[in-house]
Design a protein around this motif. Structure first.
Motif, PDB file in Angstrom:
ATOM      1  N   THR A   1       0.830  -1.208   0.000  1.00  0.00           N
ATOM      2  CA  THR A   1       0.000   0.000   0.000  1.00  0.00           C
ATOM      3  C   THR A   1       0.861   1.253   0.000  1.00  0.00           C
ATOM      4  N   GLU A  10      -5.522   4.667  -5.950  1.00  0.00           N
ATOM      5  CA  GLU A  10      -5.557   3.225  -6.175  1.00  0.00           C
ATOM      6  C   GLU A  10      -5.768   2.431  -4.892  1.00  0.00           C
ATOM      7  N   PHE A  12      -8.141   2.438  -2.595  1.00  0.00           N
ATOM      8  CA  PHE A  12      -9.497   1.949  -2.309  1.00  0.00           C
ATOM      9  C   PHE A  12     -10.223   1.494  -3.575  1.00  0.00           C
ATOM     10  N   THR A  13      -9.475   1.039  -4.555  1.00  0.00           N
ATOM     11  CA  THR A  13     -10.121   0.533  -5.759  1.00  0.00           C
ATOM     12  C   THR A  13     -10.877  -0.763  -5.481  1.00  0.00           C
ATOM     13  N   VAL A  14     -11.964  -0.986  -6.229  1.00  0.00           N
ATOM     14  CA  VAL A  14     -12.774  -2.193  -6.103  1.00  0.00           C
ATOM     15  C   VAL A  14     -12.779  -2.905  -7.456  1.00  0.00           C
ATOM     16  N   PRO A  15     -12.386  -4.193  -7.485  1.00  0.00           N
ATOM     17  CA  PRO A  15     -11.934  -5.017  -6.355  1.00  0.00           C
ATOM     18  C   PRO A  15     -10.526  -4.629  -5.918  1.00  0.00           C
ATOM     19  N   PRO A  16     -10.216  -4.824  -4.635  1.00  0.00           N
ATOM     20  CA  PRO A  16      -8.883  -4.436  -4.151  1.00  0.00           C
ATOM     21  C   PRO A  16      -7.807  -5.376  -4.695  1.00  0.00           C
ATOM     22  N   THR A  17      -6.613  -4.868  -4.822  1.00  0.00           N
ATOM     23  CA  THR A  17      -5.472  -5.651  -5.286  1.00  0.00           C
ATOM     24  C   THR A  17      -4.329  -5.505  -4.290  1.00  0.00           C
TER      25      THR A  17
END
Length: 285
Positions: free
Chosen positions: A41, A48, A50-55
């Motif tokens: 992180t 990026e 809190f992007t969905v789906p998380p990576t």
């Protein structure tokens, strides 16, 4: 028949080993997963996180979070303060704890065990109960808002348990070792320095690391006793990245990684000392 009878035992042994390794793997993943999330992180752009789906891995790697930590925050000064405070706490704790631990282990007097147990009561008192008293004591001796004042306050956390640890470490060393050194012409102080302490080296190293770690991540006392950047420690500086309406999670994770690196370096440096302490000293040969 004998070989046939042994197979179930061997199968059970293999099954037990696999179960142990599986349990260790689960514990390792459970322990290391948050660290991996923190590290990756810290390299993600703010949009990026809190992007969905998380990576787990960043799609776009960036050092902007680390640049923010080292250029626009007080974290560099806070890290220096934390190192100074931690080293002072480790040095003072080992000096006072070794002296008190040796006295409790070697000097026979009425109530020695009661005194040892009474020292441990310091670990049972909630830290918040001691805040006002410590604040007034540090102010009274003129160390308010200084790294020395924070280090002296941290002794309340580290000294009781370290004294007990060193007392047990020295009590496990045969007194005949000191007697042999004194027969050879050493004073009691020399016997302690050159015969007892080398044998107790691994225990002292562990106690010093415990004191450093307790000081490194302590938040409550440091937040009360510091008011400016000249004495503020790293855990306090970590709160700079959270405002009333927003949290810079990228910079927070980057600062957390920076806080973790000195601990890893300290453990690597300490490992060699522990090995030398176990294989050397008065019992060598």
């Amino acid at each position: 028949m004998a070989a046939t009878a042994q197979r179930p035992a061997g199968a059970r042994s293999i099954g037990a080993r696999l179960g142990v390794w599986f349990g260790l793997a689960v514990i390792a993943v459970w322990t290391l997963a948050p660290i991996a999330v923190m590290v990756f992180t810290s390299f993600k752009p703010s949009g990026e996180i809190f992007t969905v789906p998380p990576t787990l891995l960043p799609r776009e790697w960036t050092l902007a979070n680390y640049l923010s930590v080292f250029t626009t925050s007080s974290m560099p000064q806070a890290l220096r303060n934390s190192v100074v405070v931690g080293l002072l706490v480790a040095l003072l704790t080992l000096t006072l704890g070794t002296s008190a631990g040796y006295a409790l282990a070697r000097i026979r007097f009425r109530g020695a065990r009661s005194v040892s147990l009474f020292i441990l009561l310091g670990q049972m008192v909630p830290l918040t109960v001691l805040l006002l008293a410590l604040f007034r004591m540090i102010n009274a001796i003129g160390f308010s808002d200084t790294v020395v004042g924070v280090a002296l306050a941290h002794l309340v956390i580290t000294l009781p348990l370290v004294t007990w640890m060193i007392r047990n470490q020295i009590a496990a060393i045969p007194y005949e070792l000191e007697e042999a050194a004194m027969i050879d012409g050493c004073s009691r102080v020399d016997a302690v320095l050159y015969a007892v302490l080398p044998v107790a080296g691994p225990g002292l190293a562990a106690a010093g690391m415990f004191a450093f770690l307790q000081s490194w991540h302590e938040f409550v006392l440091a937040s009360v006793l510091t008011r400016s950047d000249r004495s503020r420690t790293a855990p306090i500086a970590l709160t700079e990245f959270a405002t009333e309406f927003d949290v810079d999670w990228g910079a927070t994770m980057a600062a957390s990684v920076v806080l973790t690196v000195p601990l890893v370096i300290a453990f690597v440096a300490l490992q060699r000392y522990l090995v030398n302490g176990l294989t050397g000293g008065a019992v060598k040969g």
